[in-house]
Design a protein around this motif. Structure first.
Motif: not given
Length: 346
Positions: A37-41, A312-314, A338-339
């Motif tokens: 997660d690009f929000n980096q929780p 792979i999924e964005l 991205l998973t």
């Protein structure tokens, strides 16, 4: 670890029975993943309205499922035991024993083509399930994540013809194994599946129940519709949810969800799928806070063999407001992840 050991202990007699009797079948599903997660929780948890693939920047298990089924002319039964993120977050409010149970049901044929099943079973709502390999996308849609994956109760199912079947439910409520304290209402549900031609399915489902606790009355009426068409190498799905619920102040609140998917076969091994969706629940009837969310996602699938799947999924969310937390106690209108997942069915 104790849950895993209990899981294996409960399963061991099913394995021996399945091997000894032809009326039993045994199956399993395992899906592992890594998501960034690009929000980096900081707590490593993806947004609250998601219940699958929940962990950020970790290698994890979304679902490990082992299932045994029994079938003869007029009786049937299924027991499925599970662990993983799906069980952890979808059944977080249930007792520990229930968090291990994917399905536990016993069924009896009442008449020709009419069955009565009682127990914990997959719900009649929507076109997605917890088993990712059966779904077009790696992640579940906002519609699926915020409507029942399972119900506990009694289900009547009737196959009118090869192209039409009906389902009636009486349940313990909206995705509950056990009823909440002071909630005595029975939930009711109906579904119709119509397949007028090959590769086309038209589905309608609803749910009605009192989601309040005594003496309050909060009546919920939920509707789900989807149509799915897969001619040749192409496939398209359109889904729509609409729900209304009364409040203790006699106000009527509502929520809406829309999703559309397009999938394309790229040869024998690869599939490409895209999804657009919108979900609004401004009175926080279903979501933890009132919000409106839009989403886009694309995923590429590679079938290693008929049982093994790599994906792979964005996925991108856009909020009407700054709902998504960023490092340093800041907030964002969007969320990107991205998973990649690895699954096997057996």
């Amino acid at each position: 670890m104790r849950k895993v050991l209990l899981f294996l202990f409960l399963l061991s007699p099913l394995l021996s029975v399945a091997q000894e009797h032809g009326k039993f079948t045994f199956s399993g599903y395992l899906e592992t993943y890594y998501s960034y997660d690009f929000n980096q929780p900081a707590d490593h948890l993806r947004p609250e309205f998601l219940y699958n693939f929940k962990r950020h920047n970790e290698f994890s298990v979304n679902l490990a499922l082992l299932q045994a089924s029994y079938q003869e002319d007029n009786t049937r039964a299924t027991l499925g035991l599970m662990v993983g993120n799906y069980a952890q977050f979808n059944l977080a409010d249930e007792p520990q024993w229930a968090q291990l149970v994917y399905e536990a049901s016993v069924g009896f044929k009442l008449l020709d083509k009419l069955w009565l099943d009682i127990g914990i079973m997959p719900s009649h709502i929507g076109f997605e399930s917890a088993i990712g390999a059966d779904c077009w996308h790696l992640s579940r849609s906002l519609l699926a994540e915020n409507s029942p994956y399972f119900l506990t109760g009694a289900r009547l199912s009737y196959a009118w013809s090869e192209g039409l079947d009906f389902t009636l439910w009486a349940t313990n409520g909206w995705q509950n194994v056990q009823r909440q304290s002071r909630n005595q209402g029975i939930g009711l549900g109906f579904a119709a599946n119509y397949r007028p031609v090959s590769n086309l399915e038209i589905h309608y489902a609803n749910y009605y129940g009192n989601e309040g606790v005594n003496p309050a009355s909060e009546l919920r009426f939920f509707n789900n519709f989807y149509t799915q068409y897969s001619p040749g190498k192409w496939g398209v799905t359109i889904g729509f949810d609409y729900g209304v619920q009364s409040s203790v102040f006699s106000q009527i609140n509502h929520w809406i969800g829309i999703t559309a998917s397009l999938r394309r076969d790229l040869g024998e091994k690869f599939k490409l799928a895209g999804r657009a969706e919108y979900y609004t629940d401004q009175q926080a009837i279903i979501l933890d806070q009132g919000m409106g969310i839009s989403g886009l996602s694309t995923n590429l699938d590679y079938a290693i063999n008929p049982r093994g799947l790599v994906r792979i999924e964005l996925r991108q969310f856009f909020g009407d407001d700054s709902y998504f937390e960023l490092p340093g106690a800041k907030f964002s209108y969007g969320n990107t992840a991205l998973t990649t997942s690895f699954s096997i069915s057996f």
